[in-house]
Design an enzyme around this catalytic site. Structure first.
Site, PDB file in Angstrom:
ATOM      1  N   SER A   1       0.853  -1.198   0.000  1.00 17.42           N
ATOM      2  CA  SER A   1       0.000   0.000   0.000  1.00 17.42           C
ATOM      3  C   SER A   1       0.884   1.242   0.000  1.00 17.42           C
ATOM      4  CB  SER A   1      -0.895   0.011   1.236  1.00 17.42           C
ATOM      5  OG  SER A   1      -1.485   1.288   1.346  1.00 17.42           O
TER       6      SER A   1
ATOM      7  N   HIS B   1      -0.629  -1.091  -4.448  1.00 23.57           N
ATOM      8  CA  HIS B   1      -1.993  -0.912  -3.946  1.00 23.57           C
ATOM      9  C   HIS B   1      -2.241   0.585  -3.706  1.00 23.57           C
ATOM     10  CE1 HIS B   1      -5.563  -2.395  -1.740  1.00 23.57           C
ATOM     11  NE2 HIS B   1      -5.319  -1.439  -0.858  1.00 23.57           N
TER      12      HIS B   1
ATOM     13  N   ASP C   1      -4.760   3.254  -2.224  1.00 24.69           N
ATOM     14  CA  ASP C   1      -5.915   3.458  -1.344  1.00 24.69           C
ATOM     15  C   ASP C   1      -6.531   4.827  -1.598  1.00 24.69           C
ATOM     16  OD1 ASP C   1      -6.116   1.076   0.310  1.00 24.69           O
ATOM     17  OD2 ASP C   1      -4.130   1.629   1.071  1.00 24.69           O
TER      18      ASP C   1
ATOM     19  N   MET D   1      -9.302   7.397  -0.844  1.00 25.81           N
ATOM     20  CA  MET D   1     -10.275   7.697   0.233  1.00 25.81           C
ATOM     21  C   MET D   1     -10.870   9.077   0.017  1.00 25.81           C
ATOM     22  SD  MET D   1      -8.238   6.278   3.546  1.00 25.81           S
ATOM     23  CE  MET D   1      -7.242   4.779   3.466  1.00 25.81           C
TER      24      MET D   1
ATOM     25  N   HIS E   1      -7.920   0.475  -4.810  1.00 24.32           N
ATOM     26  CA  HIS E   1      -8.931   0.178  -3.791  1.00 24.32           C
ATOM     27  C   HIS E   1      -9.732   1.462  -3.534  1.00 24.32           C
ATOM     28  CE1 HIS E   1      -9.580  -1.052   0.744  1.00 24.32           C
ATOM     29  NE2 HIS E   1     -10.711  -1.012   0.060  1.00 24.32           N
TER      30      HIS E   1
ATOM     31  N   MET F   1     -12.248   3.602  -1.763  1.00 24.64           N
ATOM     32  CA  MET F   1     -13.049   3.746  -0.538  1.00 24.64           C
ATOM     33  C   MET F   1     -13.799   5.061  -0.674  1.00 24.64           C
ATOM     34  SD  MET F   1     -10.148   2.300   2.031  1.00 24.64           S
ATOM     35  CE  MET F   1      -8.910   2.505   0.761  1.00 24.64           C
TER      36      MET F   1
ATOM     37  N   MET G   1     -11.418  -6.863   4.152  1.00 24.37           N
ATOM     38  CA  MET G   1     -10.779  -5.907   5.054  1.00 24.37           C
ATOM     39  C   MET G   1     -10.558  -6.570   6.408  1.00 24.37           C
ATOM     40  SD  MET G   1     -10.246  -3.210   3.308  1.00 24.37           S
ATOM     41  CE  MET G   1      -9.488  -2.343   4.697  1.00 24.37           C
TER      42      MET G   1
ATOM     43  N   ASP H   1      -6.515  -7.204   3.467  1.00 23.08           N
ATOM     44  CA  ASP H   1      -6.024  -5.831   3.573  1.00 23.08           C
ATOM     45  C   ASP H   1      -6.213  -5.266   4.982  1.00 23.08           C
ATOM     46  OD1 ASP H   1      -5.218  -3.251   3.067  1.00 23.08           O
ATOM     47  OD2 ASP H   1      -6.858  -2.758   1.695  1.00 23.08           O
TER      48      ASP H   1
END
Ligand code: DX5
Ligand code: ZN
Length: 218
Positions: free
Chosen positions: A8, A33, A35, A37, A66, A68, A137, A175
């Site tokens: 990540s 990865h 993330d 958000m 990913h 979110m 998760m 994750d």
């Protein structure tokens, strides 16, 4: 089968990203990865597609994005064009997971679905044939460096059994809070891919760290 590793990038040193990426390539990781958000679905804001496309310009490592974010269906094309080879959305953010997966696959991208630690694994049963990866998760999403939730081992086993029973062949990606203290148990439980943030980037020697994890076979 050898486990795959998806570091990540959120946990990397943002002032030296180029060096960090070269280090990951040299260490033989499988993905990066990302993330994403939005401050709505999760209580944190990170980066968007322009960050991903800048990183992808300096590496050929596969992009494991990913999301979110709320309303992921509005951004599929943009995140794929930015360099996502796998695009994962959250079950909790859509009423139409099958439609969204189809939308992703239409762009020749692999589709992933993620569930939070308190969402039942059983909700995935009817979605399995429509997605490639399942991202379980093992912390509540929002931040790197959180403590692994132990109940996740059981959830991985439950999901693995379901995939075998349904014969859908999905990859299980775990994750949150993964690392040296639990990788063997995660692999034993059925994880195919480990997302690792904090535990990987604090290492002085990422190459031996990656080698050690990848050497372990169930
Ligand atoms: C949490 C993120 C994770 C996290 C992983 O919301 O989805 O990818 O950054 O980092 P560690 O391994 O530090 O928990
Ligand atoms: Zn993540």
């Amino acid at each position: 089968m050898t486990v795959e590793i998806s570091p990540s990038i959120l946990a990397a040193d943002f002032l030296h990203l180029e060096k960090e990426i070269k280090g990951l390539e040299d260490a033989g990781v499988d993905y990066i990865h990302f993330d994403v958000m939005d401050g709505h679905f999760v209580p944190n804001l990170t980066f968007g597609m322009s960050f991903i496309s800048s990183i992808k310009k300096m590496t050929s490592l596969r992009g494991d994005t990913h999301l979110m974010i709320t309303n992921p269906q509005h951004y599929v094309k943009e995140y794929i064009e930015a360099g996502s080879d796998i695009l994962t959305f959250h079950y909790e953010t859509t009423h139409f997971p099958i439609r969204l997966s189809q939308q992703i696959r239409e762009h020749k991208c692999k589709a992933g679905i993620s569930i939070n630690p308190t969402t039942s694994v059983q909700v995935l049963k009817d979605i399995l044939p429509h997605v490639d990866h399942i991202l379980l998760m093992s912390v509540e999403p929002g931040f790197y460096g959180q403590k692994f939730i132990k109940n996740s081992f059981k959830r991985i086993e439950e999901l693995k059994e379901m995939i075998i029973h349904e014969k859908t062949n999905n990859k299980i990606k775990v994750d949150g809070g993964a690392g040296l203290s639990n990788y063997k148990q995660l692999i034993d439980a059925g994880a195919d891919i480990l997302v690792i943030g904090n535990d990987l980037f604090i290492q002085k020697d990422i190459k031996s760290y990656v080698r050690k994890i990848k050497e372990y076979e169930k």
